[in-house]
Design a protein around this motif. Sequence first.
Motif, mmCIF file in Angstrom:
data_model
loop_
_atom_site.group_PDB
_atom_site.id
_atom_site.type_symbol
_atom_site.label_atom_id
_atom_site.label_comp_id
_atom_site.label_asym_id
_atom_site.label_seq_id
_atom_site.Cartn_x
_atom_site.Cartn_y
_atom_site.Cartn_z
ATOM 1 N N ILE A 25 0.835 -1.202 0.000
ATOM 2 C CA ILE A 25 0.000 0.000 0.000
ATOM 3 C C ILE A 25 0.868 1.251 0.000
ATOM 4 O O ILE A 25 0.612 2.219 -0.727
ATOM 5 C CB ILE A 25 -0.941 -0.007 1.224
ATOM 6 N N ALA A 26 1.927 1.258 0.832
ATOM 7 C CA ALA A 26 2.805 2.421 0.904
ATOM 8 C C ALA A 26 3.478 2.676 -0.441
ATOM 9 O O ALA A 26 3.644 3.828 -0.862
ATOM 10 C CB ALA A 26 3.850 2.222 2.004
ATOM 11 N N GLU A 27 3.879 1.601 -1.145
ATOM 12 C CA GLU A 27 4.487 1.790 -2.462
ATOM 13 C C GLU A 27 3.475 2.385 -3.439
ATOM 14 O O GLU A 27 3.814 3.248 -4.247
ATOM 15 C CB GLU A 27 5.000 0.447 -2.990
ATOM 16 N N ARG A 28 2.237 1.922 -3.334
ATOM 17 C CA ARG A 28 1.223 2.409 -4.267
ATOM 18 C C ARG A 28 0.933 3.893 -4.053
ATOM 19 O O ARG A 28 0.907 4.673 -4.999
ATOM 20 C CB ARG A 28 -0.070 1.601 -4.118
ATOM 21 N N ILE A 29 0.750 4.269 -2.806
ATOM 22 C CA ILE A 29 0.384 5.665 -2.552
ATOM 23 C C ILE A 29 1.586 6.585 -2.589
ATOM 24 O O ILE A 29 1.429 7.807 -2.596
ATOM 25 C CB ILE A 29 -0.335 5.802 -1.195
ATOM 26 N N SER A 30 2.808 6.020 -2.609
ATOM 27 C CA SER A 30 4.009 6.843 -2.714
ATOM 28 C C SER A 30 4.520 6.906 -4.148
ATOM 29 O O SER A 30 5.592 7.445 -4.394
ATOM 30 C CB SER A 30 5.111 6.287 -1.800
ATOM 31 N N THR A 31 3.771 6.349 -5.068
ATOM 32 C CA THR A 31 4.177 6.354 -6.473
ATOM 33 C C THR A 31 3.625 7.603 -7.154
ATOM 34 O O THR A 31 2.429 7.880 -7.068
ATOM 35 C CB THR A 31 3.655 5.095 -7.186
ATOM 36 N N VAL A 32 4.511 8.343 -7.796
ATOM 37 C CA VAL A 32 4.104 9.555 -8.500
ATOM 38 C C VAL A 32 4.717 9.539 -9.892
ATOM 39 O O VAL A 32 5.553 8.706 -10.222
ATOM 40 C CB VAL A 32 4.557 10.812 -7.730
ATOM 41 N N GLU A 33 4.294 10.470 -10.707
ATOM 42 C CA GLU A 33 4.816 10.580 -12.051
ATOM 43 C C GLU A 33 5.407 11.966 -12.254
ATOM 44 O O GLU A 33 5.001 12.922 -11.600
ATOM 45 C CB GLU A 33 3.716 10.302 -13.079
ATOM 46 N N SER A 34 6.376 12.059 -13.182
ATOM 47 C CA SER A 34 7.117 13.300 -13.368
ATOM 48 C C SER A 34 7.018 13.766 -14.796
ATOM 49 O O SER A 34 6.822 12.971 -15.722
ATOM 50 C CB SER A 34 8.578 13.090 -12.981
ATOM 51 N N SER A 35 7.158 15.072 -14.998
ATOM 52 C CA SER A 35 7.194 15.604 -16.353
ATOM 53 C C SER A 35 8.297 16.626 -16.541
ATOM 54 O O SER A 35 8.584 17.013 -17.659
ATOM 55 C CB SER A 35 5.839 16.251 -16.706
ATOM 56 N N VAL A 36 8.937 17.090 -15.474
ATOM 57 C CA VAL A 36 10.009 18.076 -15.570
ATOM 58 C C VAL A 36 11.311 17.406 -15.164
ATOM 59 O O VAL A 36 11.386 16.775 -14.116
ATOM 60 C CB VAL A 36 9.732 19.303 -14.679
ATOM 61 N N VAL A 37 12.320 17.555 -15.994
ATOM 62 C CA VAL A 37 13.608 16.920 -15.751
ATOM 63 C C VAL A 37 14.685 18.000 -15.710
ATOM 64 O O VAL A 37 14.729 18.885 -16.564
ATOM 65 C CB VAL A 37 13.934 15.880 -16.841
ATOM 66 N N VAL A 38 15.527 17.902 -14.693
ATOM 67 C CA VAL A 38 16.686 18.770 -14.581
ATOM 68 C C VAL A 38 17.917 17.897 -14.753
ATOM 69 O O VAL A 38 18.016 16.837 -14.142
ATOM 70 C CB VAL A 38 16.718 19.476 -13.209
ATOM 71 N N PHE A 39 18.856 18.315 -15.594
ATOM 72 C CA PHE A 39 20.059 17.513 -15.786
ATOM 73 C C PHE A 39 21.291 18.413 -15.763
ATOM 74 O O PHE A 39 21.261 19.567 -16.186
ATOM 75 C CB PHE A 39 19.989 16.706 -17.091
ATOM 76 N N LYS A 40 22.345 17.856 -15.206
ATOM 77 C CA LYS A 40 23.613 18.569 -15.100
ATOM 78 C C LYS A 40 24.727 17.533 -15.090
ATOM 79 O O LYS A 40 24.600 16.495 -14.450
ATOM 80 C CB LYS A 40 23.647 19.414 -13.827
ATOM 81 N N ASP A 41 25.805 17.813 -15.733
ATOM 82 C CA ASP A 41 26.946 16.917 -15.875
ATOM 83 C C ASP A 41 26.501 15.509 -16.230
ATOM 84 O O ASP A 41 27.003 14.528 -15.718
ATOM 85 C CB ASP A 41 27.836 16.915 -14.634
ATOM 86 N N GLY A 42 25.480 15.418 -17.093
ATOM 87 C CA GLY A 42 25.012 14.118 -17.532
ATOM 88 C C GLY A 42 24.134 13.413 -16.533
ATOM 89 O O GLY A 42 23.875 12.236 -16.686
ATOM 90 N N THR A 43 23.685 14.123 -15.469
ATOM 91 C CA THR A 43 22.871 13.482 -14.434
ATOM 92 C C THR A 43 21.466 14.056 -14.464
ATOM 93 O O THR A 43 21.249 15.148 -13.970
ATOM 94 C CB THR A 43 23.480 13.704 -13.051
ATOM 95 N N PRO A 44 20.489 13.389 -15.069
ATOM 96 C CA PRO A 44 19.130 13.922 -15.072
ATOM 97 C C PRO A 44 18.463 13.757 -13.715
ATOM 98 O O PRO A 44 18.609 12.741 -13.054
ATOM 99 C CB PRO A 44 18.412 13.094 -16.139
ATOM 100 N N LYS A 45 17.750 14.802 -13.302
ATOM 101 C CA LYS A 45 16.937 14.733 -12.085
ATOM 102 C C LYS A 45 15.559 15.281 -12.425
ATOM 103 O O LYS A 45 15.434 16.169 -13.263
ATOM 104 C CB LYS A 45 17.532 15.580 -10.949
ATOM 105 N N THR A 46 14.546 14.731 -11.773
ATOM 106 C CA THR A 46 13.201 15.224 -12.032
ATOM 107 C C THR A 46 12.792 16.209 -10.957
ATOM 108 O O THR A 46 13.274 16.193 -9.836
ATOM 109 C CB THR A 46 12.186 14.067 -12.045
ATOM 110 N N ARG A 47 11.833 17.075 -11.265
ATOM 111 C CA ARG A 47 11.260 18.052 -10.334
ATOM 112 C C ARG A 47 9.794 17.675 -10.135
ATOM 113 O O ARG A 47 9.089 17.469 -11.102
ATOM 114 C CB ARG A 47 11.334 19.447 -10.949
ATOM 115 N N ILE A 48 9.401 17.542 -8.934
ATOM 116 C CA ILE A 48 8.005 17.188 -8.698
ATOM 117 C C ILE A 48 7.371 18.173 -7.727
ATOM 118 O O ILE A 48 8.050 18.931 -7.054
ATOM 119 C CB ILE A 48 7.864 15.772 -8.102
#
Length: 1152
Positions: free
Chosen positions: A551-574
Motif C-alpha cells: 500500500i505504501a508503495e502504491r500511494i508513494s508512487t508519482v509521475e514526473s514531467s520536468v527533468v533537470v540535468f547537469k553533468d550528464g545526471t538527469p533529475k526530475t522536479r516534482i
Amino acid sequence: MVGPYILQDLVDDLPLGAPENPNVEITCLEVWEENLYVGTSTHELLHFVSIPATPASVTSAKPPNSIYMLASRPQPPPTPAGTATPPYIKKILVLPTTSTALVLSSAGFLSFYTLPEFSPVSGAPKLKDVAFIGGQDLNEVEEERSAAAEGRQVNVGRGKLIVVLAKGKLRMIRIGEVARLVKDIELKARAVEAVRRSMIACISTAENYALVDVDNIRQIPLFPISSIPASDPPSPAESGSDTPQSPLQSSGSHVRTTSRSHPPRTSSLTPRERRNSSATASKESSATLHNRSSSTGSVRGQTSRQSSRGKVPISRGAKSMSKPTHLSPPSPTPSRSLSPPAGSQPSSPTAHSETGLEAPSRSSKASSTASSATPSPGSASPTKTTLTGSKFPAKAETMISKGPLTPHVASPSPSEFLLTTGTTWEDPGVGLFVNMEGDVTRGTISFEKYPDDVLVQGPWVIAVIAGRAIEVQRWNMDDDENDGGKERGLLEMDDNGFKLGLSEVIGLPGRVVGAAMAMLRLETLHLRPGSDPEKNESLELRRRNNEERIIAERISTVESSVVVFKDGTPKTRIRNILGTLRKIDAIEPTTERGFHEISYIRQKCGMLLLGELLRSETFEGTDIQPDEIILSEEALIESAVDPRVVLAMFGGGFIDDIVLGKGGVWVYGGIKPVFCEIRAQGAERQEGYQRDILLLLKRYLAVWRRKKGFGSIADEKEVFATVDVGLIRVLLMLDSPEYLPQKGFTMVSEGNARGELYALVDQDVDEFESISNLLRSFGRLYVLSILLQNRKMYREVLVTWKTILEEGDAAGEFEDGEEKVRNYLLKLKDRSLVEEFGKWLAARNPKLGTQVFSDDKAKAKFEPEKVLDILREHAPTAVRIYVSQLVEKGNTKYANDLILLYLDDLVKVLGELPSATERLKDSYESYRALTSPKPTYREFIADNSLPLVGTDGAEDAPETNWWRNRLRFLELLGGESSYDVSKVFGSLVKFREVLVPEMVILYGKEGRHEDAIRLLTHGLKDFDTAINYCLFGGLSIFQTREIITNRDEQETLFAVLLGEFLKLEDYQERMEQTRNLLERFGGWVDITHVLQVVPDNWSVEMLSGFLMSALRGLVKEKAEVSVMKSLRRSEIFRVEADYVARCDDIGPTIEQ
C-alpha cells in the motif's frame, strides 16, 4: 525543496560516453513509457529501455531505482563538414499519436524516426537550416490530456500540426503517415522559438517578440528582448544554434513589479480575423497527443518545449557514466491545491517537513553520480533553498557570458503568453504577460538573474538561473500574497563546471518516493512498555507488514514531467505533496495518495503541537496564547490520529485505559519517532498536567466519541472503548481535589466537568468493568451508581448507595441520598429488593422508609400485616409511623393500634422523664396565668411546641419528639376512629393531673360531660373551649365536630357550665365569665334557673344585659305566640269557608 518541488533520482547509472570520448554531456532528453531518448553534446542519440530493478526486502524503507539499459545508438542527423562549433543534439520531439519522433541538430538538420525503436524513417525528408521544432497547439494538448485522464478517446484525425522555424519562415507541417507542409509564412526576421495557442503563435527572434496569426498570416510586433542595444554578437538564429551561457554572480530579490517600460500594445487582430483563426484552429486541431503534458498537475496552458532550447553545452570533463536520479513528479494543483489530478496514478505524500530537499551529490567514483538527500528536520541540507535575497557564489570574471540575452516564451493560460526581458545576464530578469492581442495583462514577475530557460507548470514558473540554480515562483498571485516568500524559492546546485539543463518530457514511469514511503507506511506502535512483538513476528504480522509495504508503495508512487540535468545526471522536479499545514486546509483529496499525505501532515503537526503543550509544566511566563491552545486542539482533532496514541502520549494512568486488539496500533512510519520522543519527555515529567491540557484532551476525546457508529474507524471497538475510559478519567481528574484549585484560572473557558461526567456515564459506554474500577479508584461511588442505573443493575445501584450513606460521601454528590433511595425503591417492581432495602431504610429513616411500603405510587405492593411484621423485626421505631400513614389514608381499623402505640410512648416518656411532667405542669400554669382574651389551650400548646429534632419516632431523641407525638396523640383521641376508650383511660388515669386535655377527651367519649367541663373550667381555665364543648357536645379540643344537635342537651350543658363559672375562686373572673356567658348564650339557659343560682348580692345592673335579653326574648316569644294564634284562627276560617263552598257545589243529598 524549491517552492512546491523536490529532487528525486531518476536512474542510478546512465552510460553516455565511450573510452575514446569520456567527456559527454546531456543536451536534451525525452521519456515515453519505458523508453528514454537522450541527445548528447557529442551529437549522439542514445535509446535506453527500462527494466525492473531487483525487488527490495520487506523491511526496506526505500525502493530500488529502475535500471535503464542501452538498447541502441540511433543514427544521428547529418552534420555539415567544416563547422566551427562541434554540433550537438538540440531537441527531441516525440509524437506518440503518430509513432514519430523528430530530432533537431544544432547544425540545423531535422530528421525523422519511428517509435519506439527510434529507427530512421526511410524516405522521410531531411530539412536544413532549421532553428526550432515544436509549436503544438497547447489548447489541443490540454484537451488530449483531459481526455486521457477521463478515459476518452480523441480522434487523431490527419496527424499532428507542428511549427518549424527555418530560413526566416514559419512553416506549419502536419505529421501523419507522412510529413506534409500545410503553410509557409514569411517572417520579418529569423525566428528562433515559437509557442502556439490555436492559430495564434508567439515567436521570438534574436532581438524581439511578435504575435503571428498563422491563419490570416498577420504579424503583430511586440517589445524587444533586451532593453539596451545589442553589441552585435553573433545571432544564434543565423547559425541555427544558441549562444552558450555561463553562470552569473549577481544577486536579485524576488519582488513582483508592474511593467512600466513596455506599455500595452494598441494593435490587435480584428474580431473577424480572430473568428477565422478560431475556425481554422477547429479544423486543424483534431489530432491526438499521448497525454503529453508540461506538468502532471497543470490545469492551464504550459509550454511544450522539451529541451534546453539548444544552448551549446560546455563540456568540462564530464564522466562517461552518469547516475540519473528520479524524483516523484508534481501533482495537479488548482490554484493552491497540492492534490493530484483525476486520472493520474496515485501519488505518495512526500513529507514537506520530513524530506526537506533532495539534491545531487558528486561521487568519488569514476562515473559522475547524483543522488537525493533527505535531511532530517532541523538538519543542514546539501541543497540550499533561498527565499529572498539569495546570492550566488562568487565566480571568476571570466565565467560571465557577454553574449546577447536568449528569448523565452511560455503560455501560462489559454489567453496569455509569458515573455522574458532584461538588460544583461548579470541583472534581474522580468517576465511580462501579454494576451492574444499583444496587450500586457497583469503585473510582471522577476527573476534573480536573467534566466537561461523557463517552463510554466500550472500556477508555477520554473527557471534556470545563471546556469546552476533553479528558481520557482507563482505567476498567478497578487503582490501581497507573494511577499512572504513561501510561494517562491531558489535552489542552488553544485557548481561543478557543467551547465544546468531543464526539460519537460511526456511523462516518466511511476516511481516510489522512498522518503514518503517510509513516512506513510503503517507500522506497529507499542503504546505500553514491555516486549517488542516484532521480535517474535507472527505469520499474521508478516502478512500485515507485507500488505502495508504494498500500500505504501502504491500511494508513494508519482509521475514526473520536468527533468533537470547537469553533468550528464538527469533529475526530475516534482510537486511536494506535503505542503504546510496552512495550505492543506483548502485541499480536498481526490486520490488515495492525497488522502494519506494530508492525513500524515495533519497527524504529525497535531502530535508536535500536543508535545509542545505537554512539555510546558506551566503556561505562566510563556508566550502561549489561548488561541494557540484552541488551534492545537483543532489540529489534533483534524489529524484523525488514533486516540490511543494521544492517550499514550499523556502517559500515567491513561496507559491503563488503552484497549488493544490483536493487531495492535498502526501509524505512519514518520509518526513513530515523534511519538517516542514525546513519550520519553513525558517519562521525565514529575508533576501532573496543566488543567488547560486536560481540558484540551477532554474536548478531543469528546469529538472522537461523537464518531461512534460511523463505521469508518479502524479497530472501532477498541478505539471507542479506549475513548470512553480515557474521557471518564480526564473528567474525574478535572473534578478531583488535585485540579479543582486551578478551576477558573484556565486560559480557555471550561464547562461543568461534573455535569459532563454524569451525562457521559448515563449513556452507553464501553469497557464497563474498566470504567467501574476507575470510578471506584477515584472514590466516585455516586457516579458509579449512575453507570449501574444505565445498565439496569438495580441491586448494585442500591448496594452502592447504601455504601455511600454508611461510609460517607467525600465528594458531596449524594445530596438527599435517603430520599433518592426512597424514590428509587418506589419505581422498582422487584418485591425482594424493595423489602430488603426498604426495611434497611426504615431502620435508618423511619419516615422515608415506611413510605416505600405505604405510598400509593409504589410499584411493589405489600399487605399491611406483612409490612408490620417486617418492621417489628427490623425497624421497630418505624412501626408507629407506618401505622399512622395507614390511618391517614383512611384505614381506620389500625386507629386503635396507632393510639395504643402513641399511648405506650407517652406513658414511657412520663414514667422515665421527670422533665416531661414538669413541662406539662408548666404549660398549664403558663396558660392559666394568661388574661382574657386568650387563645385556646390547643392553640397555645401548638404555638409553643419545640421544633422537631432528630428522626421522627427515633428513640435517641425522646426529649424533643415526645411533645409532638403527644399532639398527634390528642388528635387521634378526638378523631372519629373508634378505639378502646376504657383501656386508654385506664393507662392514663394515674397521669390525669398532667394530662388534662387527654382526660377531657376521654370524659367526653364516656359521656361524663360534667367532669370534662369541670376540667376545662378549673383545670385549664380554657373558657372558650368549655363553651364550645357545650355547643358541640362530646368535643375534642382539637377538632370541631357537631355531635350534639339536641337543644335540650345543649341547655343542660350550659347550665352545668354556668354552675362551674359561679364556682371560680377569683371573684372578678367569676363575675366576668358568668356575665359573658349569660350575655352571649343567655338563650340556652332558663332565666328562672339563672335567678335561682346567681348570688343574691349581685346587683341587677350586673345582670342587666342578660335580663334585658331574657325579657326581650319573653316579649318576643309572647308576640310570636299571639301572631301564631291569629294565623291559626284565619287558617280555621279559610278551611271552614272552603268546606261550605264544597258543600254548595255538591248540593243536598236525599237519603231514603
